[in-house]
Enzyme design. Sequence first.
Site, PDB file in Angstrom:
ATOM      1  N   GLU A 273     -46.217  42.757  28.933  1.00  0.00           N
ATOM      2  CA  GLU A 273     -44.635  43.007  28.671  1.00  0.00           C
ATOM      3  C   GLU A 273     -44.282  42.087  27.374  1.00  0.00           C
ATOM      4  OE1 GLU A 273     -42.434  42.324  32.242  1.00  0.00           O
ATOM      5  OE2 GLU A 273     -42.957  43.818  33.221  1.00  0.00           O
ATOM      6  N   GLY A 275     -42.590  41.122  23.923  1.00  0.00           N
ATOM      7  CA  GLY A 275     -41.773  41.582  23.045  1.00  0.00           C
ATOM      8  C   GLY A 275     -41.577  40.844  21.701  1.00  0.00           C
ATOM      9  N   ARG A 312     -28.780  34.296  17.746  1.00  0.00           N
ATOM     10  CA  ARG A 312     -29.853  33.338  18.536  1.00  0.00           C
ATOM     11  C   ARG A 312     -29.484  31.905  18.048  1.00  0.00           C
ATOM     12  NH1 ARG A 312     -34.447  32.848  18.027  1.00  0.00           N
ATOM     13  NH2 ARG A 312     -35.199  32.552  20.172  1.00  0.00           N
ATOM     14  N   CYS A 344     -14.556  33.284  13.186  1.00  0.00           N
ATOM     15  CA  CYS A 344     -13.808  32.264  13.216  1.00  0.00           C
ATOM     16  C   CYS A 344     -14.076  31.168  14.588  1.00  0.00           C
ATOM     17  CB  CYS A 344     -12.268  32.827  13.462  1.00  0.00           C
ATOM     18  SG  CYS A 344     -11.672  33.929  12.258  1.00  0.00           S
ATOM     19  N   GLU A 345     -15.077  31.068  14.415  1.00  0.00           N
ATOM     20  CA  GLU A 345     -15.800  30.082  15.311  1.00  0.00           C
ATOM     21  C   GLU A 345     -16.954  28.905  14.543  1.00  0.00           C
ATOM     22  OE1 GLU A 345     -17.034  30.676  19.227  1.00  0.00           O
ATOM     23  OE2 GLU A 345     -16.444  32.920  19.193  1.00  0.00           O
TER      24      GLU A 345
HETATM   25  N1  LLP Z   1     -40.492  41.194  30.492  1.00  0.00           N
HETATM   26  C1  LLP Z   1     -39.475  40.526  31.226  1.00  0.00           C
HETATM   27  C2  LLP Z   1     -39.184  40.821  32.703  1.00  0.00           C
HETATM   28  C3  LLP Z   1     -38.581  39.787  30.624  1.00  0.00           C
HETATM   29  O1  LLP Z   1     -37.338  39.282  31.059  1.00  0.00           O
HETATM   30  C4  LLP Z   1     -38.797  39.485  29.092  1.00  0.00           C
HETATM   31  C5  LLP Z   1     -37.767  38.868  28.442  1.00  0.00           C
HETATM   32  C6  LLP Z   1     -39.840  39.976  28.379  1.00  0.00           C
HETATM   33  C7  LLP Z   1     -40.961  40.850  29.570  1.00  0.00           C
HETATM   34  C8  LLP Z   1     -40.189  39.929  27.181  1.00  0.00           C
HETATM   35  O2  LLP Z   1     -40.332  38.618  26.841  1.00  0.00           O
HETATM   36  P1  LLP Z   1     -40.913  37.962  25.347  1.00  0.00           P
HETATM   37  O3  LLP Z   1     -42.251  38.347  25.246  1.00  0.00           O
HETATM   38  O4  LLP Z   1     -40.166  38.820  24.491  1.00  0.00           O
HETATM   39  O5  LLP Z   1     -40.822  36.475  25.584  1.00  0.00           O
HETATM   40  N2  LLP Z   1     -32.754  36.617  24.049  1.00  0.00           N
HETATM   41  C9  LLP Z   1     -33.577  35.367  24.097  1.00  0.00           C
HETATM   42  C10 LLP Z   1     -34.967  35.880  24.883  1.00  0.00           C
HETATM   43  C11 LLP Z   1     -34.729  36.409  26.134  1.00  0.00           C
HETATM   44  C12 LLP Z   1     -35.900  36.963  26.903  1.00  0.00           C
HETATM   45  C13 LLP Z   1     -35.569  37.693  28.140  1.00  0.00           C
HETATM   46  N3  LLP Z   1     -36.641  38.323  28.864  1.00  0.00           N
HETATM   47  C14 LLP Z   1     -34.125  34.941  22.581  1.00  0.00           C
HETATM   48  O6  LLP Z   1     -33.660  35.527  21.845  1.00  0.00           O
HETATM   49  O7  LLP Z   1     -34.784  33.800  22.828  1.00  0.00           O
END
Ligand code: LLP
Length: 420
Positions: A273, A275, A312, A344-345
């Site tokens: 998975e 991302g 972020r 405004c932060e």
């Molecule tokens: N699978 C599950 C169940 C997840 O919760 C996540 C990310 C991924 C896969 C993908 O993870 P990756 O390969 O992208 O690390 N907003 C935060 C990241 C939150 C990730 C949440 N879950 C940031 O900007 O660093």
Amino acid sequence: MRHFEYKNGEYYCEDVPLSTIAKEVGTPFYCYSHATLSRHYDVFDKAFETIPHLICFAVKANSNLSVLKIFSKLGGGADIVSGGELFRALKAGMEPGKIVFAGVGKKKDEIKSALEAGILMFNVESSQELLAIDTVAAELGVKAKVALRVNPNVDPQTHPYISTGLKENKFGINYDSAFEEYRQASALDNIEVVGAHMHIGSQITQITPFVDALDKTLALVRGLENEGINIQYIDVGGGLGITYNDEAPPHPKELAEAIAPLLKDSGRTIIFEPGRVIAGNAGALVTSVMYTKINEGKTFYIVDAAMNDLARPSLYGSYQGIVPLDEDTTSRKKVSADVVGPICESGDFLAKDRILPVLKQGEMIAVMSAGAYGFTMSSNYNSRPRVPEILVNGSQFNIIRERETYDDLVRGETVPDYLK
Ligand code: LLP
């Protein structure tokens, strides 16, 4: 290779100068590179070619329909966490049989939609959720395919907000009770146990946490098989980190070298998975310097993008590279500056104490590594319309999401008669 580079003094995405896009759509805007997105997908895919596998792109990282479409055309699936993400994945042409559904709070209507679509499996995060899925499946007269998300209690050594595999985190089913939970799941009439799931966190830059978590998951899977509970899919989640600044995360190939041997002859399909590792360095947020001011000797570049566009830095204190679009500016005198937005932060910053050239009004910069968790986490805070998203492919670029209008901001709001 992320296909963002200087050519003839200008910063390009693939074969398009970012300033050309700015002329057409204004700033700020998100820009994604098609070549980088597809290449990152391919590299990941190739790395694991020795084992049967499926890549389910984590939709939360970048959920634009065109971006999802790139992966569906490459044969990928989707990791979703909501009905909205299911809607997007299906709309982008993802095969339902390649969609996995995680998240600690799946609502019944979301479960119903996923069952009706015929997704590959639910990654179940609690016993109450399992019963809810069983109930909805009974109502529909179908069997729900599930994996249990096991919390292996392994430290991913990342930012605490994005660490998910420690026992104090809200995610998954306690490792010690997982076996019993599986027994109960397999006894439910409308549930078919098909998999095991783990996801220990995000922006992980070491291999060891993945190996440790997988070892524990595999030990569990072996125990389950001895009990006659058959596991067809092992979903190892996402989490592989990227270079924002000076991090040196493992290449997907190195991760594969460490974990593929553990999975090789399992006879199971392995689900990934990813991302961030696919989309993070495939995108940038382009913004213009509006004003410069010096307070108490400190330089602030006030730009037209803000924390609502890219959350972020303020949320995690993340480092995002800053690259001026005009290469000539890089030979100017340097200053230490904060790059801040109009919100405004005091938490509204994109970079802090960054050594940058002296920049003039109207000059543009690219905020790098913004292709994952950039636009998807943006909001309308301070009633700022969300910015457009652009996809570059070679020398062509397309607006894949329009800039929002003021009317978009109030869409769906109604004023009760007594206030009129
Ligand atoms: N699978 C599950 C169940 C997840 O919760 C996540 C990310 C991924 C896969 C993908 O993870 P990756 O390969 O992208 O690390 N907003 C935060 C990241 C939150 C990730 C949440 N879950 C940031 O900007 O660093």
